[in-house]
Design a protein around this motif. Structure first.
Motif, PDB file in Angstrom:
ATOM      1  N   ILE A   1       0.847  -1.205   0.000  1.00  0.00           N
ATOM      2  CA  ILE A   1       0.000   0.000   0.000  1.00  0.00           C
ATOM      3  C   ILE A   1       0.884   1.258   0.000  1.00  0.00           C
ATOM      4  CG2 ILE A   1      -1.710   1.315   1.346  1.00  0.00           C
ATOM      5  CD1 ILE A   1      -2.883  -1.165   0.026  1.00  0.00           C
ATOM      6  N   ALA A   2       1.953   1.244   0.807  1.00  0.00           N
ATOM      7  CA  ALA A   2       2.856   2.404   0.863  1.00  0.00           C
ATOM      8  C   ALA A   2       3.432   2.683  -0.525  1.00  0.00           C
ATOM      9  CB  ALA A   2       3.974   2.152   1.867  1.00  0.00           C
ATOM     10  N   LYS A   3       3.778   1.601  -1.228  1.00  0.00           N
ATOM     11  CA  LYS A   3       4.322   1.767  -2.596  1.00  0.00           C
ATOM     12  C   LYS A   3       3.266   2.394  -3.510  1.00  0.00           C
ATOM     13  CE  LYS A   3       5.406  -1.020  -6.618  1.00  0.00           C
ATOM     14  NZ  LYS A   3       6.427  -0.305  -7.353  1.00  0.00           N
ATOM     15  N   ASP A   4       2.047   1.869  -3.389  1.00  0.00           N
ATOM     16  CA  ASP A   4       0.946   2.359  -4.206  1.00  0.00           C
ATOM     17  C   ASP A   4       0.672   3.847  -3.960  1.00  0.00           C
ATOM     18  OD1 ASP A   4      -0.499   1.054  -6.129  1.00  0.00           O
ATOM     19  OD2 ASP A   4      -2.331   0.991  -4.930  1.00  0.00           O
ATOM     20  N   LYS A   5       0.773   4.248  -2.714  1.00  0.00           N
ATOM     21  CA  LYS A   5       0.461   5.644  -2.350  1.00  0.00           C
ATOM     22  C   LYS A   5       1.704   6.533  -2.438  1.00  0.00           C
ATOM     23  CE  LYS A   5      -3.727   4.406  -0.830  1.00  0.00           C
ATOM     24  NZ  LYS A   5      -4.933   4.695  -1.547  1.00  0.00           N
ATOM     25  N   LYS A   6       2.821   5.919  -2.813  1.00  0.00           N
ATOM     26  CA  LYS A   6       4.086   6.649  -2.970  1.00  0.00           C
ATOM     27  C   LYS A   6       4.502   7.366  -1.694  1.00  0.00           C
ATOM     28  CE  LYS A   6       3.793   7.136  -7.977  1.00  0.00           C
ATOM     29  NZ  LYS A   6       2.713   6.173  -8.171  1.00  0.00           N
ATOM     30  N   ILE A   7       4.415   6.668  -0.572  1.00  0.00           N
ATOM     31  CA  ILE A   7       4.893   7.242   0.693  1.00  0.00           C
ATOM     32  C   ILE A   7       5.994   6.340   1.261  1.00  0.00           C
ATOM     33  CG2 ILE A   7       2.736   8.444   1.222  1.00  0.00           C
ATOM     34  CD1 ILE A   7       2.007   6.219   3.107  1.00  0.00           C
ATOM     35  N   VAL A   8       6.716   6.873   2.244  1.00  0.00           N
ATOM     36  CA  VAL A   8       7.895   6.151   2.737  1.00  0.00           C
ATOM     37  C   VAL A   8       7.507   5.144   3.810  1.00  0.00           C
ATOM     38  CG1 VAL A   8      10.127   6.417   3.911  1.00  0.00           C
ATOM     39  CG2 VAL A   8       9.405   8.077   2.194  1.00  0.00           C
ATOM     40  N   TRP A   9       8.158   3.996   3.758  1.00  0.00           N
ATOM     41  CA  TRP A   9       7.961   2.933   4.743  1.00  0.00           C
ATOM     42  C   TRP A   9       9.277   2.718   5.500  1.00  0.00           C
ATOM     43  CZ3 TRP A   9       4.360  -0.206   6.896  1.00  0.00           C
ATOM     44  CH2 TRP A   9       4.822  -1.335   7.569  1.00  0.00           C
ATOM     45  N   PHE A  10       9.193   2.530   6.810  1.00  0.00           N
ATOM     46  CA  PHE A  10      10.365   2.135   7.586  1.00  0.00           C
ATOM     47  C   PHE A  10      10.143   0.721   8.113  1.00  0.00           C
ATOM     48  CE2 PHE A  10      10.814   6.828   7.978  1.00  0.00           C
ATOM     49  CZ  PHE A  10      12.049   6.918   7.344  1.00  0.00           C
ATOM     50  N   GLY A  11      11.102  -0.153   7.862  1.00  0.00           N
ATOM     51  CA  GLY A  11      10.926  -1.567   8.190  1.00  0.00           C
ATOM     52  C   GLY A  11      11.656  -1.977   9.457  1.00  0.00           C
ATOM     53  N   THR A  12      11.350  -3.171   9.903  1.00  0.00           N
ATOM     54  CA  THR A  12      12.090  -3.730  11.034  1.00  0.00           C
ATOM     55  C   THR A  12      12.202  -5.236  10.864  1.00  0.00           C
ATOM     56  OG1 THR A  12      12.258  -3.850  13.449  1.00  0.00           O
ATOM     57  CG2 THR A  12      10.056  -4.018  12.536  1.00  0.00           C
ATOM     58  N   GLN A  13      13.090  -5.821  11.597  1.00  0.00           N
ATOM     59  CA  GLN A  13      13.422  -7.254  11.639  1.00  0.00           C
ATOM     60  C   GLN A  13      14.389  -7.649  10.520  1.00  0.00           C
ATOM     61  OE1 GLN A  13       9.440  -9.080  11.990  1.00  0.00           O
ATOM     62  NE2 GLN A  13       9.705  -9.136  14.185  1.00  0.00           N
TER      63      GLN A  13
ATOM     64  N   ASP B   1      16.014  -6.449   6.450  1.00  0.00           N
ATOM     65  CA  ASP B   1      16.109  -5.324   5.524  1.00  0.00           C
ATOM     66  C   ASP B   1      15.011  -5.505   4.465  1.00  0.00           C
ATOM     67  OD1 ASP B   1      16.706  -3.324   3.791  1.00  0.00           O
ATOM     68  OD2 ASP B   1      18.837  -3.786   3.622  1.00  0.00           O
ATOM     69  N   GLN B   2      14.036  -4.613   4.483  1.00  0.00           N
ATOM     70  CA  GLN B   2      12.873  -4.795   3.611  1.00  0.00           C
ATOM     71  C   GLN B   2      12.975  -4.007   2.305  1.00  0.00           C
ATOM     72  OE1 GLN B   2       9.957  -3.820   6.606  1.00  0.00           O
ATOM     73  NE2 GLN B   2       9.815  -5.950   7.304  1.00  0.00           N
ATOM     74  N   ALA B   3      14.151  -3.423   2.047  1.00  0.00           N
ATOM     75  CA  ALA B   3      14.308  -2.586   0.851  1.00  0.00           C
ATOM     76  C   ALA B   3      13.997  -3.364  -0.432  1.00  0.00           C
ATOM     77  CB  ALA B   3      15.708  -2.004   0.787  1.00  0.00           C
ATOM     78  N   GLY B   4      14.354  -4.647  -0.445  1.00  0.00           N
ATOM     79  CA  GLY B   4      14.142  -5.458  -1.647  1.00  0.00           C
ATOM     80  C   GLY B   4      12.673  -5.617  -2.011  1.00  0.00           C
ATOM     81  N   LEU B   5      11.782  -5.505  -1.039  1.00  0.00           N
ATOM     82  CA  LEU B   5      10.353  -5.680  -1.304  1.00  0.00           C
ATOM     83  C   LEU B   5       9.807  -4.547  -2.171  1.00  0.00           C
ATOM     84  CD1 LEU B   5       9.064  -6.722   2.231  1.00  0.00           C
ATOM     85  CD2 LEU B   5       9.197  -8.168   0.232  1.00  0.00           C
ATOM     86  N   ALA B   6      10.291  -3.345  -1.912  1.00  0.00           N
ATOM     87  CA  ALA B   6       9.833  -2.174  -2.670  1.00  0.00           C
ATOM     88  C   ALA B   6      10.947  -1.130  -2.621  1.00  0.00           C
ATOM     89  CB  ALA B   6       8.550  -1.631  -2.063  1.00  0.00           C
ATOM     90  N   PRO B   7      11.888  -1.228  -3.555  1.00  0.00           N
ATOM     91  CA  PRO B   7      13.100  -0.392  -3.500  1.00  0.00           C
ATOM     92  C   PRO B   7      12.827   1.117  -3.534  1.00  0.00           C
ATOM     93  CG  PRO B   7      13.366  -2.169  -5.085  1.00  0.00           C
ATOM     94  CD  PRO B   7      11.940  -2.198  -4.661  1.00  0.00           C
ATOM     95  N   ASP B   8      11.673   1.511  -4.091  1.00  0.00           N
ATOM     96  CA  ASP B   8      11.394   2.952  -4.146  1.00  0.00           C
ATOM     97  C   ASP B   8      10.551   3.426  -2.965  1.00  0.00           C
ATOM     98  OD1 ASP B   8       9.264   1.449  -4.912  1.00  0.00           O
ATOM     99  OD2 ASP B   8       8.738   2.603  -6.684  1.00  0.00           O
ATOM    100  N   THR B   9      10.327   2.563  -1.985  1.00  0.00           N
ATOM    101  CA  THR B   9       9.389   2.868  -0.902  1.00  0.00           C
ATOM    102  C   THR B   9      10.009   2.748   0.488  1.00  0.00           C
ATOM    103  OG1 THR B   9       7.600   2.012  -2.278  1.00  0.00           O
ATOM    104  CG2 THR B   9       7.141   2.169   0.072  1.00  0.00           C
ATOM    105  N   VAL B  10      10.876   1.737   0.660  1.00  0.00           N
ATOM    106  CA  VAL B  10      11.425   1.468   1.990  1.00  0.00           C
ATOM    107  C   VAL B  10      12.616   2.394   2.241  1.00  0.00           C
ATOM    108  CG1 VAL B  10      12.408  -0.301   3.494  1.00  0.00           C
ATOM    109  CG2 VAL B  10      10.643  -0.914   1.842  1.00  0.00           C
ATOM    110  N   GLY B  11      12.469   3.334   3.152  1.00  0.00           N
ATOM    111  CA  GLY B  11      13.518   4.318   3.412  1.00  0.00           C
ATOM    112  C   GLY B  11      14.681   3.739   4.193  1.00  0.00           C
ATOM    113  N   ALA B  12      14.368   2.977   5.214  1.00  0.00           N
ATOM    114  CA  ALA B  12      15.398   2.348   6.046  1.00  0.00           C
ATOM    115  C   ALA B  12      14.747   1.221   6.832  1.00  0.00           C
ATOM    116  CB  ALA B  12      16.005   3.362   7.009  1.00  0.00           C
ATOM    117  N   SER B  13      15.575   0.293   7.305  1.00  0.00           N
ATOM    118  CA  SER B  13      15.063  -0.807   8.118  1.00  0.00           C
ATOM    119  C   SER B  13      15.966  -1.021   9.317  1.00  0.00           C
ATOM    120  CB  SER B  13      15.044  -2.121   7.328  1.00  0.00           C
ATOM    121  OG  SER B  13      14.342  -1.980   6.122  1.00  0.00           O
ATOM    122  N   GLN B  14      15.339  -1.402  10.424  1.00  0.00           N
ATOM    123  CA  GLN B  14      16.135  -1.916  11.540  1.00  0.00           C
ATOM    124  C   GLN B  14      16.336  -3.404  11.267  1.00  0.00           C
ATOM    125  OE1 GLN B  14      15.996  -1.812  16.232  1.00  0.00           O
ATOM    126  NE2 GLN B  14      14.068  -2.617  15.514  1.00  0.00           N
ATOM    127  N   VAL B  15      17.583  -3.836  11.194  1.00  0.00           N
ATOM    128  CA  VAL B  15      17.868  -5.235  10.861  1.00  0.00           C
ATOM    129  C   VAL B  15      18.293  -5.985  12.121  1.00  0.00           C
ATOM    130  CG1 VAL B  15      19.291  -6.784   9.468  1.00  0.00           C
ATOM    131  CG2 VAL B  15      18.592  -4.565   8.550  1.00  0.00           C
TER     132      VAL B  15
END
Lengths: 349, 312
Positions: free
Chosen positions: A254-266, A268-282
């Motif tokens: 949904i974040a990708k669809d709405k073109k907003i930034v996502w912050f991930g955890t657990q 590195d989620q960047a691979g799921l949506a490279p233009d959406t995931v700003g940073a992840s806690q790994v």
């Protein structure tokens, strides 16, 4: 009628066994996961070290289960591949009785270390560990290694998820324009709750005008409800989202669809949506996996509780260069991370 | 909180999300309704949905063609529906248990193929919302009803079509006859096997599409076991909806609207007066309440009963 009964029986047996066989097939034969070898390698043992892992979701979940899978694969690479470390795993085992059966099986098969990667496995593990005093077990996320219950063969591990949560909260507070940030939580417990609490504190400490809306879906796997939660947050004005558990793939979509930034955890989620995931806690468990292997090789099979933090490198903030995060936001996040590591800042309220 | 709750943004938000969320339930439950009206319960809907979701996502990843992805998911659904038909009609297997087998098969197959063929997942760009000209510009109504992606429109358009087929056509009459009294239908020259094959296979196709709707129209990503019980809820919705297309749609909408409602309650309830656990219980409490007080008017008398010519 007997002919029909036999046919019926064969049909049912055939369908069920085909299903079961495929479910089983889906578990083994892991593909090699590339990971950079880290320093402080586990001591090479003369014999092959055997690790088994049981986890509640898929090892490709881009979240909790994958974090441990990736860590063990990294250690395996460090130890010379499969000849140094053998990994067998059972993933997607959310039901505790099924997990308990798998854990017991692995323990009986002579594995050196059996990792029960799920808080919910604790009670069963306590019973199983008693029956296999020569096998080392590990479980998390947890702080109780059952030493007080007389067990000497259980390690526990716990991430201080609130630390990275706080740092990502600082980033979110710096980049939000609507001053509304949405949090897609799974269950209000464990590292999901501490992550959410740390994140909220990070946002409100940094940007007093920012509102943090939090929802919980009540389970770790409902991807479509998580997507609905993310959509609700965006309708409520959020322009930055975060969340925890394997079900966040729904929210990331949904974040990708709405073109907003996502912050991930657990993971590195960047691979799921490279233009959406700003940073992840790994969650980088490789350090504690190595430590456990070294301890087991030197005769200690448990009674230690590990904690991963930003300071000890068990938690890392991984930025995704494809998403533009302003330098001042990154600087504020780095300062917060340093203060947390130095003990000057509490990540939890 | 209360004044915020009754704001236009929130109420339209709930209605919009409810309609969107209902889509996969509606596809799956409409298909299952046809299977059940012909006398076959297919508990394997969840498994077929999973394979449909994987197929849709994989084809969309490889080709970026969403319609081809949807078509392939439908074809896979047809194949699994045919398998289920063979098991329940020719082999006359216990439908509940063979359905569970089909679920396990779908769960395992989708996970296995995902690991072998994709390994990791990366978001795709799914079907985008289409604003219906004129209607979409009506304030509030336009936003709630006429600004969805194509699969949402198709799902809801299928409701009157399904009702027409079931109630106004000869084929529909045959389906109902086979589901109520197969031996009578058989004596009048209706092929029970052919009708049940058609209905269960159609149900399989709809389940495949329902599964594909998740990555292609709602979530944009795939994850193993991503249906997380939607297929089973769809089976329950058929009972809930009294085996009628409108009832099924109302059930799907009620369940989805209450789900959307509970998420908004959580967003607006800043001080956490209402525990999130309570909000999460709402859809299920509503479902149980409606089931308890609802009437089972259309339940097919021959539901789950295999038919064998001459055995009655």
């Amino acid at each position: 009628m007997s002919k029909i009964n036999r046919r019926k029986f064969l049909t049912i047996a055939g369908t069920l066994s085909a299903g079961a066989a495929l479910t089983a097939c889906a578990a083994p034969a892991p593909t090699a996961a590339p990971a950079a070898p880290a320093g402080g390698a586990a001591k090479p043992a003369a014999k092959q070290f055997k690790v088994a892992m049981v986890c509640p979701s898929a090892v490709t979940d881009a979240a909790f289960s994958q974090s441990m899978f990736d860590a063990i694969k990294a250690v395996q690479k460090d130890m010379g591949g499969e000849s140094g470390l053998l990994l067998k795993y059972s993933d997607n085992v959310f039901q505790v009785p099924n997990a308990a059966a798998a854990i017991r099986d692995y323990a009986g098969q002579g594995f050196d270390l059996v990792i029960a990667h799920g808080t919910q496995y604790g009670n069963s593990l306590q019973e199983i560990a008693k029956d296999f005093p020569n096998v080392a077990f590990a479980w998390g996320t947890a702080t109780d290694n059952f030493e007080s219950k007389g067990l000497k063969n259980v390690f526990a591990y716990n991430p201080k998820a609130e630390e990275g949560g706080y740092v990502l909260g600082v980033l979110a507070a710096k980049i939000t324009k609507s001053n509304v940030v949405g949090v897609c939580g799974p269950v209000e417990a464990g590292d999901a709750k501490t992550f959410v609490d740390g994140f909220k504190k990070g946002v409100t400490d940094t940007n007093k005008a920012a509102k943090v809306n939090v929802t919980y879906t009540g389970n770790f796997s409902d991807v479509s409800l998580m997507a609905a939660a993310a959509e609700t947050h965006t309708k409520a004005g959020a322009d930055v989202l975060t969340g925890s558990s394997q079900s966040v793939v729904g929210a990331i979509g949904i974040a990708k669809d709405k073109k907003i930034v996502w912050f991930g955890t657990q993971s590195d989620q960047a691979g799921l949506a490279p233009d959406t995931v700003g940073a992840s806690q790994v969650y980088d468990w490789s350090g504690i996996v190595k430590e456990m292997i070294n301890m087991i090789n030197s005769g200690k099979k448990g009674a230690v509780s590990f904690e991963t933090t930003l300071k000890n490198g068990g938690l890392k903030i991984a930025y995704n260069d494809k998403v533009n995060i302003p330098a001042d936001a990154k600087a504020a996040a780095a300062a917060a991370a340093k203060d947390i590591a130095d003990g000057k800042l509490k990540a939890l309220p | 909180m209360l004044s915020e709750f009754f704001s236009l943004t929130v109420l339209t938000g709930i209605a919009y999300s409810g309609i969107r969320l209902a889509t996969p339930y509606l596809f799956a439950a409409l298909g299952e309704m046809f299977a059940q009206r012909s006398g076959v319960v297919n508990l394997g809907v969840e498994g077929i949905m999973l394979v449909g979701a994987f197929t849709g996502f994989a084809v969309a990843t490889w080709t970026s063609n969403l319609w081809l992805a949807l078509f392939c998911a439908a074809v896979v659904g047809i194949i699994m529906g045919l398998a289920m038909s063979y098991i329940s009609v020719n082999m006359q297997a216990e439908q509940g248990i063979s359905g569970i087998g089909m679920h396990l098969f779908g769960l395992g197959l989708s996970s296995l193929l995902f690991k072998k063929w994709l390994g990791s997942t990366k978001a795709i760009t799914g079907f985008q919302p289409i604003k219906i000209p004129i209607l979409g510009d009506i304030p509030i109504i336009g936003e709630i009803f006429f600004n969805h992606n194509i699969l949402v429109y198709i799902a809801f358009l299928l409701v009157p079509i399904a009702a027409w087929v079931l109630n106004k056509t000869t084929f529909g009459l045959k389906i109902r006859a086979v589901g109520v009294k197969p031996e009578a239908a058989d004596s009048l020259g209706v092929s029970v096997a052919r009708i049940r094959y058609s209905c269960v296979t159609f149900g399989g196709m709809m389940a495949g599409i329902a599964g594909a709707a998740l990555p292609l129209a709602l979530i944009n990503l795939f994850q193993e076991n991503m249906t997380s019980g939607i297929g089973f809820i769809a089976v329950a919705l058929v009972y809930f909806g009294g085996w009628s297309p409108t009832g099924v749609m109302l059930g799907a909408l009620l369940f989805s609207l209450v789900n959307a409602l509970q998420l908004w309650i959580q967003v607006l309830d800043k001080d956490k007066v209402i525990p999130s656990d309570f909000a999460l219980m709402l859809p299920y409490i509503m479902t149980i309440a409606v089931l308890a007080f609802g009437k089972r008017t259309n339940q097919p008398a021959a539901l789950t009963k295999p038919f064998e010519r001459g055995s009655h």
